[in-house]
Enzyme design. Sequence first.
Site, PDB file in Angstrom:
ATOM      1  N   LYS A 176     -11.053  -4.422  -3.325  1.00 38.75           N
ATOM      2  CA  LYS A 176     -11.566  -3.061  -3.463  1.00 38.75           C
ATOM      3  C   LYS A 176     -11.420  -2.028  -3.675  1.00 38.75           C
ATOM      4  CE  LYS A 176     -13.594  -3.676   1.632  1.00 38.75           C
ATOM      5  NZ  LYS A 176     -11.632  -3.222   1.726  1.00 38.75           N
ATOM      6  N   LYS A 208       0.590  -1.073   0.210  1.00 33.54           N
ATOM      7  CA  LYS A 208       0.082   0.477  -0.296  1.00 33.54           C
ATOM      8  C   LYS A 208       0.987   1.088  -0.032  1.00 33.54           C
ATOM      9  CE  LYS A 208      -4.499  -1.843   1.857  1.00 33.54           C
ATOM     10  NZ  LYS A 208      -5.479  -1.560   2.034  1.00 33.54           N
ATOM     11  N   LYS A 241      -4.164 -10.245  -5.945  1.00 30.36           N
ATOM     12  CA  LYS A 241      -5.618 -10.384  -5.241  1.00 30.36           C
ATOM     13  C   LYS A 241      -6.991  -9.679  -5.836  1.00 30.36           C
ATOM     14  CE  LYS A 241      -6.061  -8.199  -0.791  1.00 30.36           C
ATOM     15  NZ  LYS A 241      -6.864  -8.063   0.706  1.00 30.36           N
TER      16      LYS A 241
HETATM   17  N1  AQP Z   1      -9.330 -11.036  -3.157  1.00 33.02           N
HETATM   18  C1  AQP Z   1     -10.067 -11.731  -1.589  1.00 33.02           C
HETATM   19  N2  AQP Z   1      -9.908 -12.883  -1.138  1.00 33.02           N
HETATM   20  C2  AQP Z   1     -10.192 -13.666  -0.466  1.00 33.02           C
HETATM   21  N3  AQP Z   1     -10.166 -12.495   0.695  1.00 33.02           N
HETATM   22  C3  AQP Z   1     -10.604 -11.751   0.741  1.00 33.02           C
HETATM   23  N4  AQP Z   1     -10.811 -10.793   2.177  1.00 33.02           N
HETATM   24  C4  AQP Z   1     -10.132  -9.489   1.192  1.00 33.02           C
HETATM   25  N5  AQP Z   1      -9.801  -9.538  -0.286  1.00 33.02           N
HETATM   26  C5  AQP Z   1      -9.823 -11.112  -0.466  1.00 33.02           C
HETATM   27  C6  AQP Z   1     -10.463 -10.564   3.299  1.00 33.02           C
HETATM   28  O1  AQP Z   1     -11.943  -9.573   3.837  1.00 33.02           O
HETATM   29  C7  AQP Z   1     -12.134  -9.222   4.992  1.00 33.02           C
HETATM   30  C8  AQP Z   1     -12.144  -8.214   4.808  1.00 33.02           C
HETATM   31  O2  AQP Z   1     -11.315  -7.044   4.271  1.00 33.02           O
HETATM   32  P1  AQP Z   1     -10.677  -5.504   4.516  1.00 33.02           P
HETATM   33  O3  AQP Z   1     -11.751  -5.097   3.517  1.00 33.02           O
HETATM   34  O4  AQP Z   1     -10.600  -5.491   5.786  1.00 33.02           O
HETATM   35  O5  AQP Z   1      -8.923  -5.731   4.098  1.00 33.02           O
HETATM   36  P2  AQP Z   1      -8.622  -6.380   2.847  1.00 33.02           P
HETATM   37  O6  AQP Z   1      -7.805  -7.590   3.277  1.00 33.02           O
HETATM   38  O7  AQP Z   1      -7.195  -5.317   2.346  1.00 33.02           O
HETATM   39  O8  AQP Z   1      -9.224  -6.081   1.050  1.00 33.02           O
HETATM   40  P3  AQP Z   1      -9.470  -5.171  -0.240  1.00 33.02           P
HETATM   41  O9  AQP Z   1     -10.594  -5.420  -0.499  1.00 33.02           O
HETATM   42  O10 AQP Z   1      -8.619  -5.580  -0.498  1.00 33.02           O
HETATM   43  O11 AQP Z   1      -9.081  -3.809   0.928  1.00 33.02           O
HETATM   44  P4  AQP Z   1      -8.462  -2.236   0.467  1.00 33.02           P
HETATM   45  O12 AQP Z   1      -8.432  -2.871  -1.141  1.00 33.02           O
HETATM   46  O13 AQP Z   1      -9.122  -1.420   0.991  1.00 33.02           O
HETATM   47  O14 AQP Z   1      -7.260  -2.910   1.046  1.00 33.02           O
HETATM   48  C9  AQP Z   1     -10.661 -10.608   4.764  1.00 33.02           C
HETATM   49  O15 AQP Z   1     -10.544 -10.615   6.451  1.00 33.02           O
HETATM   50  C10 AQP Z   1     -10.009 -10.076   4.211  1.00 33.02           C
HETATM   51  O16 AQP Z   1      -9.323 -11.522   4.005  1.00 33.02           O
END
Ligand code: AQP
Length: 329
Positions: A197, A113, A194
């Site tokens: 969002k 990030k 991965k």
């Molecule tokens: N691609 C993924 N596959 C499986 N699990 C996922 N999670 C996120 N992306 C995937 C799981 O969703 C939960 C919530 O995640 P988060 O929003 O707290 O943070 P993150 O993991 O950083 O998710 P994002 O979508 O990638 O958000 P941004 O882009 O804002 O950083 C967690 O349990 C995560 O493992």
Amino acid sequence: MDKKTIFSGIQPSGSLTLGNYIGALRNFSELQDEYNCLYCIVDLHAITVAQEPKELRKNTLDVLALYLAAGIDPEKSTIFIQSHVPQHAELGWCLNTITPLGQLQRMTQFKDKSQRTKEVDAGLLNYPTLMAADILLYQADSVPVGADQKQHLELTRDIAQRFNSRYSDTFTVPEIMTPKVGAKIMSLQEPQYKMSKSSSDKDSYILILDSEDETRKKIKKAVTDSVGVVNFTDEQPGIKNLITIYSSLTGKTPEDIVKMYEGKGYGEFKSDVAEVVVEGLRPIRTKFEEIRNDKEYLEKVYREGAQKASFLGTKTLRKVHKKMGFIPR
Ligand code: AQP
């Protein structure tokens, strides 16, 4: 015997993706009868990268409505917004004081990030200690998350053990709980990364709230390869990812799916994956529409949730303050 405790949270840093759904959200409701569950919308985490305040408010209520639409029952689980329970930030601060800087700098999410962000603020570096506080505040036994959170969970365990050995037994050391299939859903455009969002490429993710047509279009556009055979192998990461999605939404094994598409092209496979996703998300999308506009109900859920969480959090925080040598309030 007392039920074990589960804590998990999702950041309202955008609209939730199919990855968030398969890796985390859809598993939450299944755990409610067996465990004492706390599900949080982690807005304090979301602000570790710049957020538009109006968007953040909207996304926070969207995530809350999605929790409810995914079957989390406020009569069984505690659902709340992180910033409504100040004990998270207070414990986070205390844990920062026993966390080596080098360990935080080595976190993969921080490295990824910070490369994508113009100005890296201290909050991004300290994200994992706040996450440790979220979990340890409730003495959680298990944390259902996607595989991308494994490193943060290991750090949480380290922090808990460090505190326990420095100040005597205080925190439960939590275990990670990842789904057997779909623990890491990959980007539809760059399947080596991965699905996220906050990606700037809208075609890389499917949002739970995308329209059915949009979902179909995005899957049609998903990157594949020139092999032309549906195989579950690392050499074909795009196809492998689509098989994982199909498998995790239908319960069919990747081997079964490969057999089903023997001698068939990617076009037919992709259009079936699209239907599986559309069908799989339809119930939650429909319920979301019913719940999201009921502001009074949403408010009741997050207020009552914060009260319950705050009561539990205060208990742990008092212990921590006492052990660290603070004068009781
Ligand atoms: N691609 C993924 N596959 C499986 N699990 C996922 N999670 C996120 N992306 C995937 C799981 O969703 C939960 C919530 O995640 P988060 O929003 O707290 O943070 P993150 O993991 O950083 O998710 P994002 O979508 O990638 O958000 P941004 O882009 O804002 O950083 C967690 O349990 C995560 O493992």
